[in-house]
Design a protein around this motif. Structure first.
Motif, PDB file in Angstrom:
ATOM      1  N   ASP A  40     -22.878 -35.445  16.350  1.00 37.37           N
ATOM      2  CA  ASP A  40     -22.952 -34.118  15.724  1.00 37.37           C
ATOM      3  C   ASP A  40     -24.406 -33.652  15.581  1.00 37.37           C
ATOM      4  O   ASP A  40     -24.707 -32.465  15.762  1.00 37.37           O
ATOM      5  CB  ASP A  40     -22.246 -34.133  14.370  1.00 37.37           C
ATOM      6  CG  ASP A  40     -20.727 -34.218  14.517  1.00 37.37           C
ATOM      7  OD1 ASP A  40     -20.229 -33.977  15.640  1.00 37.37           O
ATOM      8  OD2 ASP A  40     -20.045 -34.528  13.515  1.00 37.37           O
ATOM      9  N   LYS A  41     -25.331 -34.580  15.269  1.00 37.32           N
ATOM     10  CA  LYS A  41     -26.747 -34.220  15.230  1.00 37.32           C
ATOM     11  C   LYS A  41     -27.216 -33.732  16.599  1.00 37.32           C
ATOM     12  O   LYS A  41     -27.971 -32.753  16.711  1.00 37.32           O
ATOM     13  CB  LYS A  41     -27.594 -35.427  14.803  1.00 37.32           C
ATOM     14  CG  LYS A  41     -27.548 -35.754  13.328  1.00 37.32           C
ATOM     15  CD  LYS A  41     -28.488 -36.920  13.026  1.00 37.32           C
ATOM     16  CE  LYS A  41     -28.471 -37.286  11.542  1.00 37.32           C
ATOM     17  NZ  LYS A  41     -29.369 -38.440  11.250  1.00 37.32           N
ATOM     18  N   ASN A  42     -26.793 -34.429  17.639  1.00 39.90           N
ATOM     19  CA  ASN A  42     -27.199 -34.074  18.995  1.00 39.90           C
ATOM     20  C   ASN A  42     -26.623 -32.713  19.410  1.00 39.90           C
ATOM     21  O   ASN A  42     -27.309 -31.893  20.026  1.00 39.90           O
ATOM     22  CB  ASN A  42     -26.744 -35.159  19.962  1.00 39.90           C
ATOM     23  CG  ASN A  42     -27.447 -35.116  21.303  1.00 39.90           C
ATOM     24  OD1 ASN A  42     -27.220 -35.975  22.149  1.00 39.90           O
ATOM     25  ND2 ASN A  42     -28.307 -34.148  21.534  1.00 39.90           N
ATOM     26  N   LEU A  43     -25.358 -32.449  19.026  1.00 36.98           N
ATOM     27  CA  LEU A  43     -24.741 -31.164  19.355  1.00 36.98           C
ATOM     28  C   LEU A  43     -25.486 -30.000  18.693  1.00 36.98           C
ATOM     29  O   LEU A  43     -25.629 -28.921  19.280  1.00 36.98           O
ATOM     30  CB  LEU A  43     -23.272 -31.157  18.921  1.00 36.98           C
ATOM     31  CG  LEU A  43     -22.321 -32.072  19.705  1.00 36.98           C
ATOM     32  CD1 LEU A  43     -20.965 -32.139  19.021  1.00 36.98           C
ATOM     33  CD2 LEU A  43     -22.158 -31.591  21.133  1.00 36.98           C
ATOM     34  N   LYS A  44     -25.962 -30.247  17.476  1.00 35.58           N
ATOM     35  CA  LYS A  44     -26.669 -29.188  16.743  1.00 35.58           C
ATOM     36  C   LYS A  44     -28.114 -29.013  17.203  1.00 35.58           C
ATOM     37  O   LYS A  44     -28.695 -27.941  17.036  1.00 35.58           O
ATOM     38  CB  LYS A  44     -26.638 -29.493  15.237  1.00 35.58           C
ATOM     39  CG  LYS A  44     -25.260 -29.393  14.617  1.00 35.58           C
ATOM     40  CD  LYS A  44     -25.266 -29.877  13.173  1.00 35.58           C
ATOM     41  CE  LYS A  44     -23.860 -29.836  12.583  1.00 35.58           C
ATOM     42  NZ  LYS A  44     -23.817 -30.439  11.224  1.00 35.58           N
ATOM     43  N   ASN A  45     -28.680 -30.058  17.780  1.00 40.49           N
ATOM     44  CA  ASN A  45     -30.097 -30.016  18.162  1.00 40.49           C
ATOM     45  C   ASN A  45     -30.283 -30.718  19.507  1.00 40.49           C
ATOM     46  O   ASN A  45     -30.842 -31.807  19.581  1.00 40.49           O
ATOM     47  CB  ASN A  45     -30.952 -30.688  17.083  1.00 40.49           C
ATOM     48  CG  ASN A  45     -32.429 -30.495  17.323  1.00 40.49           C
ATOM     49  OD1 ASN A  45     -32.850 -29.629  18.087  1.00 40.49           O
ATOM     50  ND2 ASN A  45     -33.232 -31.323  16.679  1.00 40.49           N
ATOM     51  N   GLU A 108     -15.208 -29.380  24.561  1.00 40.81           N
ATOM     52  CA  GLU A 108     -14.647 -28.597  23.473  1.00 40.81           C
ATOM     53  C   GLU A 108     -13.189 -28.257  23.758  1.00 40.81           C
ATOM     54  O   GLU A 108     -12.727 -28.325  24.902  1.00 40.81           O
ATOM     55  CB  GLU A 108     -15.450 -27.299  23.303  1.00 40.81           C
ATOM     56  CG  GLU A 108     -16.901 -27.518  22.933  1.00 40.81           C
ATOM     57  CD  GLU A 108     -17.719 -26.243  22.969  1.00 40.81           C
ATOM     58  OE1 GLU A 108     -18.884 -26.284  22.554  1.00 40.81           O
ATOM     59  OE2 GLU A 108     -17.173 -25.199  23.417  1.00 40.81           O
TER      60      GLU A 108
END
Length: 281
Positions: A40-45, A108
């Motif tokens: 999730d961190k990677n998806l956001k940044n 997705e």
């Protein structure tokens, strides 16, 4: 310190025969949640390597990104503390294991973009047989959405051109190259897509749960459908591992990921960029 696990020897034999095997329930809920947070961190940044691919505008996207373990703490812990390196050692039958890189993959809901048939090692500047990936989902994966593997393709005598995931075209050759690796006189061929799709060879794929992992050889030909679910993501961390005989190599195209750790062709793939994580006692 790496968490040790014991692998059924029959599964190791299956891996060496088929080039891919499902290992059930090897990661506990703590590791699943930790990896999920990292994804999730990677998806956001995303990094400069991140991309979101769509079959057509307005559909769900196929996201991928890699080489972020040095800034995503959850991935760093996975590399150096989880059972992953112990697994890789046993499946590769390697006394030592270095870490190559991690690769986040997310389809997705409503993603029609497929993953084309390919094998990974042609993308990489890495030669050697003791090389594997651990494909770890953090969402339930139905069989029809799971990555698919051509059984036994890791021991085929041919190497195949890597493909761009966006266009599904072969990687372009560097100027002056003719498809033959200058350092190894190796010829590369087109992936036999039509023969694979026609059922010429057995195809392996499984229903997976969070905590399961698919171990596959870097030369096993594989691909995947999109994600037809309207509600569920298909988030995966695929980590790449190198064994005793893995050395830096050259390819007649720009390698992906474009990292070599400052090593020269023929040198063993162990350095700060590819850290030695595990040594069997």
């Amino acid at each position: 310190m790496v968490e040790e696990v014991e692998v059924d020897k029959a599964l190791v034999e299956q891996y060496h025969r088929d080039g891919a095997v499902l290992v059930k329930g090897v990661f506990d809920s703590n590791w699943v949640e930790k990896v999920r947070r990292g994804i999730d961190k990677n998806l956001k940044n995303p990094s400069k390597y991140g991309e979101r691919l769509m079959a057509k505008e307005g559909e769900g996207a196929y996201f991928d990104d890699y080489c972020n373990w040095q800034w995503i703490e959850e991935f760093r812990q996975y590399v150096f503390e989880s059972p992953a390196a112990s697994l890789a050692s046993q499946f590769m039958r390697s006394n030592e294991v270095s870490f190559y890189h991690e690769h986040v993959l997310n389809k997705e809901p409503g993603t029609n973009k497929r993953t084309p048939w390919h094998h990974d090692q042609a993308y990489y500047p890495i030669d050697g047989h003791k090389v594997c990936s651990l494909w770890m989902p953090v969402d339930p994966i139905p069989r029809e959405t799971c990555v698919q593997f051509v059984a036994g393709s890791h021991i085929w005598p041919k190497w195949f051109h890597p493909k761009k995931f966006a266009s599904e075209n072969n990687y372009p050759l560097r100027t002056g190259e003719d498809g033959i690796s200058s350092s190894h006189s190796r010829t590369y061929y087109d992936v036999p897509d039509h023969e694979i799709e026609s059922g010429k060879w057995p195809i392996l794929h499984w229903e997976c749960e969070p905590g399961d992992v698919i171990v596959f050889h870097m030369r096993t030909v594989h691909g995947a459908a999109g994600n037809s679910s309207s509600t569920n993501q298909r988030r995966v961390l695929s980590s790449r591992w190198l064994g005793d005989d893995a050395v830096l190599a050259t390819r007649p195209w720009e390698v992906s990921p474009p990292i070599t750790g400052g090593l020269q062709p023929g040198q063993r793939a162990v350095c700060d960029t590819f850290p030695l994580v595990y040594r069997r006692e």
